[in-house]
Design an enzyme around this catalytic site. Structure first.
Site, PDB file in Angstrom:
ATOM      1  N   PRO A 168       0.798  -1.215   0.000  1.00  0.00           N
ATOM      2  CA  PRO A 168       0.000   0.000   0.000  1.00  0.00           C
ATOM      3  C   PRO A 168       0.835   1.270   0.000  1.00  0.00           C
ATOM      4  CG  PRO A 168      -0.045  -1.045   2.156  1.00  0.00           C
ATOM      5  CD  PRO A 168       0.602  -2.018   1.218  1.00  0.00           C
ATOM      6  N   ASN A 169       0.328   2.233  -0.743  1.00  0.00           N
ATOM      7  CA  ASN A 169       0.876   3.599  -0.825  1.00  0.00           C
ATOM      8  C   ASN A 169       2.156   3.705  -1.639  1.00  0.00           C
ATOM      9  OD1 ASN A 169      -1.195   4.693   0.949  1.00  0.00           O
ATOM     10  ND2 ASN A 169      -0.160   3.572   2.570  1.00  0.00           N
ATOM     11  N   ARG A 212       5.002  11.042  -2.329  1.00  0.00           N
ATOM     12  CA  ARG A 212       4.740  10.738  -0.927  1.00  0.00           C
ATOM     13  C   ARG A 212       6.013  10.909  -0.088  1.00  0.00           C
ATOM     14  NH1 ARG A 212       4.755   4.582   1.167  1.00  0.00           N
ATOM     15  NH2 ARG A 212       4.105   5.014   3.294  1.00  0.00           N
ATOM     16  N   TYR A 245      11.313   8.855   1.342  1.00  0.00           N
ATOM     17  CA  TYR A 245      11.332   7.827   0.295  1.00  0.00           C
ATOM     18  C   TYR A 245      11.990   8.270  -1.012  1.00  0.00           C
ATOM     19  CZ  TYR A 245       8.045   5.625   3.495  1.00  0.00           C
ATOM     20  OH  TYR A 245       7.464   5.056   4.610  1.00  0.00           O
ATOM     21  N   ASN A 292       8.162  -5.528  -1.100  1.00  0.00           N
ATOM     22  CA  ASN A 292       8.089  -4.350  -0.242  1.00  0.00           C
ATOM     23  C   ASN A 292       6.624  -4.219   0.135  1.00  0.00           C
ATOM     24  OD1 ASN A 292       7.995  -1.950   1.103  1.00  0.00           O
ATOM     25  ND2 ASN A 292       9.254  -0.815  -0.352  1.00  0.00           N
ATOM     26  N   ALA A 305       3.230  -0.709   4.687  1.00  0.00           N
ATOM     27  CA  ALA A 305       2.778  -0.815   6.079  1.00  0.00           C
ATOM     28  C   ALA A 305       2.241  -2.210   6.414  1.00  0.00           C
ATOM     29  CB  ALA A 305       1.718   0.244   6.370  1.00  0.00           C
ATOM     30  N   GLU A 321      12.776  -9.587   1.537  1.00  0.00           N
ATOM     31  CA  GLU A 321      12.019  -8.431   2.046  1.00  0.00           C
ATOM     32  C   GLU A 321      12.794  -7.157   1.717  1.00  0.00           C
ATOM     33  OE1 GLU A 321      11.366  -8.658   6.268  1.00  0.00           O
ATOM     34  OE2 GLU A 321      10.591  -6.602   6.386  1.00  0.00           O
ATOM     35  N   HIS A 347      12.860  -2.743   1.717  1.00  0.00           N
ATOM     36  CA  HIS A 347      12.327  -1.443   2.129  1.00  0.00           C
ATOM     37  C   HIS A 347      13.257  -0.347   1.640  1.00  0.00           C
ATOM     38  CE1 HIS A 347       9.446  -3.360   4.781  1.00  0.00           C
ATOM     39  NE2 HIS A 347      10.425  -4.135   5.205  1.00  0.00           N
ATOM     40  N   ARG A 359      12.996   4.364  12.600  1.00  0.00           N
ATOM     41  CA  ARG A 359      11.841   5.266  12.568  1.00  0.00           C
ATOM     42  C   ARG A 359      10.935   5.007  13.779  1.00  0.00           C
ATOM     43  NH1 ARG A 359       9.495   4.725   6.710  1.00  0.00           N
ATOM     44  NH2 ARG A 359       8.344   6.579   7.408  1.00  0.00           N
ATOM     45  N   ARG A 405       7.270   0.462  13.525  1.00  0.00           N
ATOM     46  CA  ARG A 405       7.840  -0.043  12.269  1.00  0.00           C
ATOM     47  C   ARG A 405       8.938  -1.082  12.513  1.00  0.00           C
ATOM     48  NH1 ARG A 405       5.890   3.478   8.069  1.00  0.00           N
ATOM     49  NH2 ARG A 405       5.447   5.524   8.923  1.00  0.00           N
TER      50      ARG A 405
HETATM   51  C1  DQA Z   1       8.461   0.999   3.619  1.00  0.00           C
HETATM   52  C2  DQA Z   1       8.539   1.172   5.155  1.00  0.00           C
HETATM   53  C3  DQA Z   1       7.177   0.967   5.779  1.00  0.00           C
HETATM   54  O1  DQA Z   1       7.258   1.153   7.197  1.00  0.00           O
HETATM   55  C4  DQA Z   1       6.175   1.950   5.243  1.00  0.00           C
HETATM   56  O2  DQA Z   1       4.892   1.707   5.775  1.00  0.00           O
HETATM   57  C5  DQA Z   1       6.144   1.977   3.751  1.00  0.00           C
HETATM   58  C6  DQA Z   1       7.401   1.897   3.013  1.00  0.00           C
HETATM   59  C7  DQA Z   1       9.804   1.337   2.946  1.00  0.00           C
HETATM   60  O3  DQA Z   1       9.968   0.976   1.774  1.00  0.00           O
HETATM   61  O4  DQA Z   1      10.666   1.981   3.535  1.00  0.00           O
HETATM   62  O5  DQA Z   1       5.088   2.153   3.134  1.00  0.00           O
HETATM   63  O6  DQA Z   1       8.162  -0.355   3.341  1.00  0.00           O
END
Ligand code: DQA
Length: 152
Positions: free
Chosen positions: A13-14, A21, A26, A77, A80, A101, A103, A110, A114
């Site tokens: 998501p997002n 964003r 990011y 990735n 959240a 995994e 990120h 952070r 998280r």
């Molecule tokens: C993320 C880190 C997550 O905590 C966050 O919710 C994201 C992006 C990252 O790529 O750093 O949406 O996965």
């Protein structure tokens, strides 16, 4: 010539909002930019990259199910969902190949919430905190996990 092993990159998501964003966290590259960089490296490694982004946990779970027996490795990735999506954890546990995994940020540096990842216990490797470079490095990572020789 035999077909290249398929690597499936899943974006949670997002991540469709990357570029707009929280650029201070990011960066300014879009998800498309990251996928293009990963695909270029995958091609150099003799891997075929597929990508799916979804804001819905069920879509990602179904993509993991459909990957079983067809896809060589997963790069995820989960955004959240990383921090609480146990359904996704269980789907990954039922996947037979390597799971990496990924990120952009380092979630451990952070907010405290998280620091929990439900993905890590079912991942073979984690790349975090390297920004967009992580996408290219993730392809090297899965190539190594698949036992392929890395070109220099
Ligand atoms: C993320 C880190 C997550 O905590 C966050 O919710 C994201 C992006 C990252 O790529 O750093 O949406 O996965």
């Amino acid at each position: 010539m035999s077909a290249s092993p398929v690597v499936l990159l899943l974006s949670g998501p997002n991540l469709n909002l990357l570029g707009e964003r929280e650029p201070e966290v990011y960066g300014t590259a879009t998800l498309e930019d990251h996928v293009a960089a990963a695909r270029a490296r995958a091609t150099e490694l003799g891997l075929e990259l597929e990508h799916l982004q979804s804001n819905h946990e069920g879509d990602l779970i179904e993509a993991v199910h459909a990957a079983r027996g067809r896809v060589a490795a997963l790069v995820l990735n989960a955004g959240a969902f990383t921090h609480y999506a146990w359904g996704l954890h269980d789907a990954l546990a039922a996947f037979d190949g390597p799971v990496l995994e990924l990120h952009l940020s380092n979630p451990h540096g952070r907010e405290a919430w998280r620091s929990t990842s439900v993905v890590t216990p079912v991942a073979d490797a984690v790349i975090q905190g390297l920004g967009g470079a992580g996408y290219r490095l993730a392809m090297d990572g899965v190539a190594a996990l698949l036992g392929r020789n890395l070109p220099s």
